[in-house]
Design a protein around this motif. Structure first.
Motif, short mmCIF file in Angstrom:
data_model
loop_
_atom_site.label_atom_id
_atom_site.label_comp_id
_atom_site.label_asym_id
_atom_site.label_seq_id
_atom_site.Cartn_x
_atom_site.Cartn_y
_atom_site.Cartn_z
N PHE A 1 101.02 41.56 -28.98
CA PHE A 1 100.27 42.81 -28.97
C PHE A 1 100.69 43.70 -30.14
CE2 PHE A 1 100.70 41.55 -24.40
CZ PHE A 1 99.42 41.05 -24.29
N GLN B 1 100.07 43.58 -18.46
CA GLN B 1 98.75 44.04 -18.89
C GLN B 1 97.63 43.29 -18.15
OE1 GLN B 1 96.12 42.60 -20.68
NE2 GLN B 1 97.14 40.63 -20.88
N ALA B 2 97.89 42.01 -17.84
CA ALA B 2 96.87 41.23 -17.11
C ALA B 2 96.65 41.80 -15.71
CB ALA B 2 97.28 39.77 -17.04
N LEU B 3 97.70 42.42 -15.15
CA LEU B 3 97.59 42.95 -13.79
C LEU B 3 96.89 44.30 -13.73
CD1 LEU B 3 101.19 42.10 -12.48
CD2 LEU B 3 99.05 41.03 -11.80
N MET B 4 96.65 44.90 -14.91
CA MET B 4 96.02 46.23 -14.93
C MET B 4 94.58 46.14 -14.41
SD MET B 4 98.29 48.32 -15.86
CE MET B 4 97.43 49.80 -16.28
N ARG C 1 93.22 51.11 -19.67
CA ARG C 1 92.09 51.98 -19.97
C ARG C 1 90.89 51.15 -20.44
NH1 ARG C 1 92.55 57.49 -22.35
NH2 ARG C 1 90.83 57.63 -20.88
N LEU C 2 91.18 50.06 -21.16
CA LEU C 2 90.07 49.16 -21.54
C LEU C 2 89.44 48.54 -20.29
CD1 LEU C 2 91.20 47.06 -24.65
CD2 LEU C 2 89.72 49.05 -24.60
N ALA C 3 90.27 48.37 -19.25
CA ALA C 3 89.76 47.78 -18.00
C ALA C 3 88.94 48.80 -17.21
CB ALA C 3 90.92 47.26 -17.16
N GLY C 4 88.88 50.04 -17.70
CA GLY C 4 88.05 51.04 -17.04
C GLY C 4 88.81 52.06 -16.22
N LEU C 5 90.15 52.03 -16.28
CA LEU C 5 90.93 53.01 -15.49
C LEU C 5 91.00 54.35 -16.23
CD1 LEU C 5 94.01 50.77 -14.52
CD2 LEU C 5 91.98 51.24 -13.15
N TRP D 1 97.08 51.13 -22.44
CA TRP D 1 95.88 50.92 -23.28
C TRP D 1 94.97 49.84 -22.69
CZ3 TRP D 1 93.98 47.22 -26.96
CH2 TRP D 1 92.99 47.72 -27.82
N PHE D 2 95.57 48.73 -22.29
CA PHE D 2 94.75 47.66 -21.70
C PHE D 2 94.16 48.10 -20.36
CE2 PHE D 2 96.81 44.84 -24.79
CZ PHE D 2 95.69 44.16 -25.23
N ARG E 1 83.63 55.48 -24.63
CA ARG E 1 85.04 55.63 -24.27
C ARG E 1 85.86 54.46 -24.83
NH1 ARG E 1 87.28 53.65 -20.00
NH2 ARG E 1 89.22 54.48 -19.19
N GLU F 1 102.90 51.96 -23.47
CA GLU F 1 101.66 52.34 -24.16
C GLU F 1 100.66 51.17 -24.20
OE1 GLU F 1 103.16 55.71 -27.38
OE2 GLU F 1 103.44 53.60 -27.84
N GLY G 1 91.99 39.25 -14.93
CA GLY G 1 93.09 39.58 -15.84
C GLY G 1 93.50 38.32 -16.56
N TYR G 2 93.76 38.43 -17.84
CA TYR G 2 94.07 37.23 -18.63
C TYR G 2 95.37 37.42 -19.40
CZ TYR G 2 93.81 34.20 -22.80
OH TYR G 2 94.11 33.33 -23.82
N ARG H 1 88.52 41.83 -21.52
CA ARG H 1 88.26 43.09 -20.80
C ARG H 1 86.79 43.47 -20.99
NH1 ARG H 1 92.12 43.91 -17.15
NH2 ARG H 1 94.19 43.64 -18.01
N PRO H 2 86.29 44.42 -20.21
CA PRO H 2 84.88 44.80 -20.39
C PRO H 2 84.67 45.59 -21.68
CG PRO H 2 85.85 45.95 -18.51
CD PRO H 2 86.91 45.10 -19.07
#
Lengths: 323, 254
Positions: free
Chosen positions: A89, A149-152, A104-108, A101-102, B2, A97, A81-82, B89-90
């Motif tokens: 943002f 967001q970094a903790l997501m 979901r970018l992390a794959g959640l 969003w971040f 996605r 939101e 996480g950065y 992020r990925p």
């Protein structure tokens, strides 16, 4: 978790492609589960190193690995996480939101991201403002949103660039508490800063860099204990001998007492024994550790340190701003 | 896909928040109203005037949105450093560029939908009927705008929005007139001919996507002619996205 070996980076800036050396030789290692402080004055190369770690810039030399992977691979990205120095943002989105969003970018998944976002926003103290658009956030609130967001995605490693910047004293305390809590949960934290008091309160190990070169790396406790001094103050008695004053090079203070800082505790003890035998009153026997600030200044190669810390050379300061 | 979808949807929302988007759309609606007025005060063929001014209004509006939004798509995110967090992020730079571009295309699609509705209403009010060439002409406005959006995206990957806008407008004019330039210089000196031919091949030809004359004069349009033109726009757009991705992949985030 992080390994940087002899990292070098030179930028070419301006129309004439003038060379600006940002990192000459930076090496350090961050191990799992520790809070690692990356210290250095403005323009030392901290942000450049962080950018190279995140593969935002390419290294000219040396090697950099993150969570066991070369920084150029994609493999480390879901484990890290950065938070940038000044998080900025999408201001038309609410705090919730943005964090979702971040996530979901992390794959959640949406559900996981929403659950984690609520938890993390509460954790950073933004639960009350999570439905407010970011354009209404203060600088400190943006900083907190940046951390949320970094903790997501529950990263194993957090890379924080100047996380205390822009925070008020309460915000800084909260940030410090959160860093320590995250470490206790097993998260590794790497953060850059030049606020030394925060480092003393949170870091297990530190690395000091200056002018793009690693000056020192080690455990903070070792740094602080290796330079222990003992401050001794005595009140002279009628029997005080001049030889004692001369032999121990005591300084007479304005209030008539005699004082001296001993580097060797055994010598301090010997002095106290002799002074007591001569009937002197012992007013103070205080072991004193050198402050991190003094160590930092020494590592920077300046006694007062003020020149290097507060007023870096103009040319370097300019290049630092660009970086 | 996605991740591209997430970035595209966010870009779509971001574009719809821009005042520029609405200003240009209002300009397009103004052009359509003007076409109706001009049609009423012109002797004979009022629907031709509506088609001429109206279709130009739709295309110019869409092209302006594409170019002006496109030139800020990447640079703005680098400037605000939002991109740094996204790339940590990925995501990857190629997927990021593709997502940004698809978001812009979605916003262009929405603008085209609205402008087409107003255009068809204006045309019907002026006594004209909606023909196949009309549909093709408005539909081809999207790939044309996509090309300009792609040019904007490429410029945005390495330049500031101000500089990119200047270069983009120049390229827009050159791309729209490259066919005419080749025709006009057919009998010119070899060096001039070589230059115009080079411009013709180096830039996308917007003329290939221009079906406005066919709509105005009611000319026949073959299906394969239309499919060929739309494919040309699509392939060129993919090339521009790939070029923008390549530039961003090599760029250092200073």
């Amino acid at each position: 978790m992080i390994r940087v070996d002899h990292f070098r980076k030179t930028f070419r800036t301006g129309f004439r492609r003038k060379r600006s050396v940002a990192a000459r030789d930076i090496s350090f290692e961050v191990v799992r589960g520790e809070v690692f402080g990356f210290l250095g004055p403005n323009g030392a190369g901290k942000t450049t190193t962080i950018k190279a770690l995140l593969n935002l810039i390419r290294a000219d030399g040396g090697s950099l690995t993150l969570v066991g992977h070369d920084v150029r691979s994609m493999a480390w990205r879901s484990a890290v996480g950065y938070m940038p120095e000044h998080p900025n943002f999408y201001d038309y989105l609410t705090g919730f939101e943005v964090v979702v969003w971040f996530g979901r970018l992390a794959g959640l998944s949406r559900h996981e991201a929403e659950q984690q976002a609520r938890k993390n926003l509460e954790r950073v103290g933004l639960a009350h403002a999570c439905d407010r658009r970011l354009r209404g956030y203060s600088k400190g609130m943006l900083q907190r949103a940046g951390l949320a967001q970094a903790l997501m995605g529950s990263p194993q490693l957090l890379v924080l660039d100047e996380p205390m910047t822009g925070l008020d004293p309460i915000g800084r305390r909260d940030m410090r508490d959160l860093i320590l809590a995250l470490r206790d949960e097993g998260c590794t934290i790497f953060y850059s800063t030049h606020i030394l008091s925060d480092v003393e309160m949170t870091c297990d190990r530190v690395s000091i860099i200056h002018q793009g070169v690693t000056q020192r790396t080690g455990r903070l406790s070792e740094f602080l204990s290796e330079t222990e001094k003992v401050s001794v103050v005595v009140r002279p008695s009628p029997a005080s001998g001049a030889t004692l004053v001369e032999r121990y090079a005591l300084s007479e203070m304005p209030d008539g007492t005699w004082a001296r800082d001993f580097e060797d505790i055994d010598r301090a003890r010997a002095f106290v024994t002799e002074a007591s035998a001569l009937g002197m009153d012992l007013l103070r026997f205080e072991p004193r550790r050198e402050t991190l600030e003094a160590i930092f200044m020494r590592a920077l190669g300046t006694d007062s340190g003020e020149k290097a810390f507060f007023a870096p050379d103009r040319k370097e300061a300019r290049s630092a701003t660009k970086l | 896909m996605r991740v591209i979808g997430l970035i595209a949807f966010n870009t779509f929302r971001q574009t719809l928040r821009q005042r520029l988007y609405y200003n240009v759309a209002i300009f397009g609606v103004g052009m359509l109203i003007l076409s109706m007025v001009m049609g009423n005060i012109t002797f004979g063929y009022p629907d031709r005037v509506v088609r001429s001014i109206g279709l130009s209004g739709v295309c110019i509006s869409l092209d302006l949105i594409a170019l002006l939004v496109g030139v800020g798509l990447i640079h703005e995110e680098i400037d605000k450093k939002t991109l740094f967090v996204v790339l940590a992020r990925p995501v990857g730079r190629v997927r990021y560029v593709a997502g940004r571009y698809l978001g812009l295309v979605s916003a262009l699609g929405l603008a085209l939908f609205g402008l087409t509705g107003v255009y068809f209403l204006t045309l019907t009010a002026a006594g004209g009927s909606i023909t196949w060439p009309d549909v093709v002409a408005v539909a081809a406005a999207l790939p044309e705008a996509m090309l300009l959006g792609g040019i904007g995206l490429v410029l945005s990957a390495f330049s500031t929005p101000t500089l990119s806008s200047g270069i983009g407008f120049g390229l827009w004019i050159a791309a729209a007139t490259s066919d005419d330039l080749v025709r006009l210089t057919a009998k010119a000196e070899p060096s001039v001919r070589a230059l115009t031919t080079a411009v013709y091949y180096a830039l996308p030809s917007l003329e290939r996507l221009n079906f406005r004359q066919a709509a105005i004069y009611g000319q026949h349009l073959g299906v394969w002619e239309v499919v060929g033109a739309l494919s040309y726009g699509a392939v060129y757009s993919v090339f521009l996205v790939a070029l923008a991705s390549l530039i961003l992949s090599r760029r250092e985030m200073i």
